[in-house]
Design an enzyme around this catalytic site. Structure first.
Site, PDB file in Angstrom:
ATOM      1  CG  ASN A   1      -6.485  -0.786   1.175  1.00 14.43           C
ATOM      2  OD1 ASN A   1      -5.815  -0.328   0.258  1.00 14.43           O
ATOM      3  ND2 ASN A   1      -5.946  -1.250   2.285  1.00 14.43           N
TER       4      ASN A   1
ATOM      5  CG  HIS B   1      -3.116   3.621   1.929  1.00 12.41           C
ATOM      6  ND1 HIS B   1      -3.608   3.199   0.721  1.00 12.41           N
ATOM      7  CD2 HIS B   1      -3.173   2.534   2.757  1.00 12.41           C
ATOM      8  CE1 HIS B   1      -3.934   1.919   0.800  1.00 12.41           C
ATOM      9  NE2 HIS B   1      -3.684   1.494   2.031  1.00 12.41           N
TER      10      HIS B   1
ATOM     11  CB  CYS C   1      -0.961   0.002   1.181  1.00 16.62           C
ATOM     12  SG  CYS C   1      -2.108  -1.378   1.118  1.00 16.62           S
TER      13      CYS C   1
HETATM   14  N1  COA Z   1     -18.092  -8.641   9.411  1.00 18.54           N
HETATM   15  C1  COA Z   1     -18.570  -8.901  10.644  1.00 18.54           C
HETATM   16  N2  COA Z   1     -17.760  -9.224  11.678  1.00 18.54           N
HETATM   17  C2  COA Z   1     -16.440  -9.272  11.429  1.00 18.54           C
HETATM   18  C3  COA Z   1     -15.901  -9.022  10.155  1.00 18.54           C
HETATM   19  C4  COA Z   1     -16.782  -8.684   9.114  1.00 18.54           C
HETATM   20  N3  COA Z   1     -16.373  -8.419   7.864  1.00 18.54           N
HETATM   21  N4  COA Z   1     -14.551  -9.144  10.226  1.00 18.54           N
HETATM   22  C5  COA Z   1     -14.258  -9.456  11.484  1.00 18.54           C
HETATM   23  N5  COA Z   1     -15.397  -9.552  12.210  1.00 18.54           N
HETATM   24  C6  COA Z   1     -15.536  -9.875  13.627  1.00 18.54           C
HETATM   25  C7  COA Z   1     -14.347 -10.628  14.177  1.00 18.54           C
HETATM   26  O1  COA Z   1     -14.449 -12.015  13.876  1.00 18.54           O
HETATM   27  C8  COA Z   1     -14.477 -10.350  15.656  1.00 18.54           C
HETATM   28  O2  COA Z   1     -15.448 -11.189  16.191  1.00 18.54           O
HETATM   29  P1  COA Z   1     -15.246 -11.836  17.660  1.00 18.54           P
HETATM   30  O3  COA Z   1     -15.179 -10.651  18.581  1.00 18.54           O
HETATM   31  O4  COA Z   1     -16.467 -12.656  17.793  1.00 18.54           O
HETATM   32  O5  COA Z   1     -13.961 -12.606  17.588  1.00 18.54           O
HETATM   33  C9  COA Z   1     -15.028  -8.918  15.695  1.00 18.54           C
HETATM   34  O6  COA Z   1     -15.582  -8.682  14.393  1.00 18.54           O
HETATM   35  C10 COA Z   1     -13.987  -7.867  15.995  1.00 18.54           C
HETATM   36  O7  COA Z   1     -12.842  -8.123  15.200  1.00 18.54           O
HETATM   37  P2  COA Z   1     -11.595  -7.175  15.198  1.00 18.54           P
HETATM   38  O8  COA Z   1     -10.591  -7.710  14.220  1.00 18.54           O
HETATM   39  O9  COA Z   1     -11.147  -6.923  16.604  1.00 18.54           O
HETATM   40  O10 COA Z   1     -12.280  -5.846  14.647  1.00 18.54           O
HETATM   41  P3  COA Z   1     -11.666  -4.419  14.463  1.00 18.54           P
HETATM   42  O11 COA Z   1     -12.475  -3.435  15.172  1.00 18.54           O
HETATM   43  O12 COA Z   1     -10.198  -4.420  14.696  1.00 18.54           O
HETATM   44  O13 COA Z   1     -11.929  -4.158  12.922  1.00 18.54           O
HETATM   45  C11 COA Z   1     -10.644  -4.189  10.899  1.00 18.54           C
HETATM   46  C12 COA Z   1     -11.333  -5.008  11.966  1.00 18.54           C
HETATM   47  C13 COA Z   1      -9.976  -5.127   9.913  1.00 18.54           C
HETATM   48  C14 COA Z   1     -11.693  -3.359  10.183  1.00 18.54           C
HETATM   49  C15 COA Z   1      -9.616  -3.256  11.571  1.00 18.54           C
HETATM   50  O14 COA Z   1      -8.818  -3.993  12.463  1.00 18.54           O
HETATM   51  C16 COA Z   1      -8.741  -2.582  10.586  1.00 18.54           C
HETATM   52  O15 COA Z   1      -9.180  -1.788   9.784  1.00 18.54           O
HETATM   53  N6  COA Z   1      -7.423  -2.847  10.617  1.00 18.54           N
HETATM   54  C17 COA Z   1      -6.499  -2.275   9.718  1.00 18.54           C
HETATM   55  C18 COA Z   1      -6.591  -3.016   8.449  1.00 18.54           C
HETATM   56  C19 COA Z   1      -5.930  -2.297   7.329  1.00 18.54           C
HETATM   57  O16 COA Z   1      -6.208  -1.161   7.114  1.00 18.54           O
HETATM   58  N7  COA Z   1      -5.102  -3.008   6.601  1.00 18.54           N
HETATM   59  C20 COA Z   1      -4.453  -2.504   5.464  1.00 18.54           C
HETATM   60  C21 COA Z   1      -3.368  -1.586   5.874  1.00 18.54           C
HETATM   61  S1  COA Z   1      -2.658  -0.940   4.433  1.00 18.54           S
END
Ligand code: COA
Length: 321
Positions: free
Chosen positions: A278, A248, A112
């Site tokens: 993204n 980004h 990215c």
């Molecule tokens: N829909 C519904 N529930 C989802 C899900 C989806 N698409 N993806 C994950 N979950 C669930 C998980 O399984 C978890 O459930 P649990 O509590 O029963 O285990 C719950 O949601 C919370 O998961 P978590 O990973 O802690 O959520 P979060 O608040 O961190 O959000 C992201 C997840 C991926 C949106 C967030 O972590 C994020 O944006 N991270 C950065 C990712 C990124 O930008 N990457 C590229 C960088 S260039």
């Protein structure tokens, strides 16, 4: 001598996938995706349409905007993690498409952060006199690397391309670039294998994006906060000197955190994550082109671009448009 962006272009494949479409594939909801990421929809390249196809459309628009012809271009750099082929590079394929002859052409792989790495590289070519008119593209079909049964990743990414023409100029353009990487984080955001590590899986198409989203999120917010400070200090600028933040587009919450750090109101931050998702290396040039073409970003304004991605890699570009 400066390197200056003289034209921009972008391209998105027509097909749109909404969060409601994703509800039919995995256990998720529009509400969850919007609340956690800000993404409402993303564009997906249809089968047979490649990264180079998207790059070509964006490049042609940037060339038209900059009024340059193929014979003017003396360097092509494509930032991508989803190259058409293992080799030749997408930059070489693009060179052929555009009928550009006999200039250096290569890809940059910084996930990215790819477009920021590419702009920083091109800036050095121009400042040393090795190039005068470069085509710089960020293009991705990252949808091909997604596991459509994994709700933690498949809701986040989309396809697209953005391009800029960068020319040598006596007028201020790119003011500074800042690049970083830390391979110790290699496993937090990765594709689980490839040609050399898992040749059988690679041949069978079983390599997908894997991410520990929560951990990526925390490092991204802290790191992007630091790069803002580093960039301003290097240019002896204040936060209020920045006219536009073009970040980004990974997640609206990460973007909000960087805007807050800059004390920047959200109407000075270009956001496309809601519509594009993204798009990895394509996200910054796509967002930049959108804001140039709709008249928000004006000549002479000061722009901060910043990105974070797999590696981890991160970086920024400060420029006068
Ligand atoms: N829909 C519904 N529930 C989802 C899900 C989806 N698409 N993806 C994950 N979950 C669930 C998980 O399984 C978890 O459930 P649990 O509590 O029963 O285990 C719950 O949601 C919370 O998961 P978590 O990973 O802690 O959520 P979060 O608040 O961190 O959000 C992201 C997840 C991926 C949106 C967030 O972590 C994020 O944006 N991270 C950065 C990712 C990124 O930008 N990457 C590229 C960088 S260039």
């Amino acid at each position: 001598m400066y390197s200056r962006i003289v034209g921009t272009g972008s391209y998105l494949p027509e097909k749109i996938m909404t969060n409601h479409d994703l509800e039919k594939l995995v256990e998720t909801s529009d509400e969850w995706i919007v609340e956690r990421t800000g993404i409402k929809q993303r564009h997906i390249a249809p089968e047979g349409v490649t990264t180079c196809d998207l790059a070509e459309q964006a490049a042609r628009k940037a060339m038209e905007a900059a009024q340059v012809s193929p014979s003017d271009i003396d360097l092509i750099v494509v930032a991508t993690t989803s190259a058409d082929r293992v080799f030749p590079s997408t930059a070489c394929l693009l060179q052929d498409r555009l009928d550009v002859r006999n200039c250096p052409a290569f890809d940059i792989q910084a996930v990215c952060t790819g477009f920021v790495y590419a702009l920083a590289t091109v800036d050095k070519f121009i400042k040393t006199g090795a190039a005068k008119c470069a085509l710089v593209v960020g293009a991705e079909t990252l949808s091909r690397l997604l596991d459509w049964t994994d709700r933690t990743t498949c809701v986040l990414f989309g396809d697209g391309a953005g391009a800029v023409i960068v020319k040598a100029s006596e007028e201020p353009g790119i003011l500074s670039t800042h690049l970083h990487a830390n391979g110790q984080y290699k496993d937090l955001l990765t594709v689980n294998g490839g040609i050399s590590e898992t040749p059988d899986d690679f041949r069978a198409g079983r390599n997908y994006i894997k991410m520990k989203g929560n951990e990526v999120f925390k490092v991204a917010v802290n790191t992007l906060g630091e790069i803002v400070d580093e960039t301003l200090a290097a240019n002896r600028m204040e936060k209020s000197d920045i006219d536009w933040l073009v970040p980004h587009q990974a997640n609206i919450r990460i973007i909000n955190a960087t805007a807050k750090k800059l004390r920047m109101p959200m109407d000075r931050v270009v956001t496309t994550v809601d519509r594009h998702g993204n798009t990895s290396a394509a996200s910054i040039p796509l967002a930049f082109d959108v804001a140039v073409r709709d008249g928000r970003i004006q000549r002479g304004e000061t722009i901060l671009m910043e990105a974070f991605g797999g590696g981890f890699t991160w970086g920024s570009v400060l420029l006068k448009y």
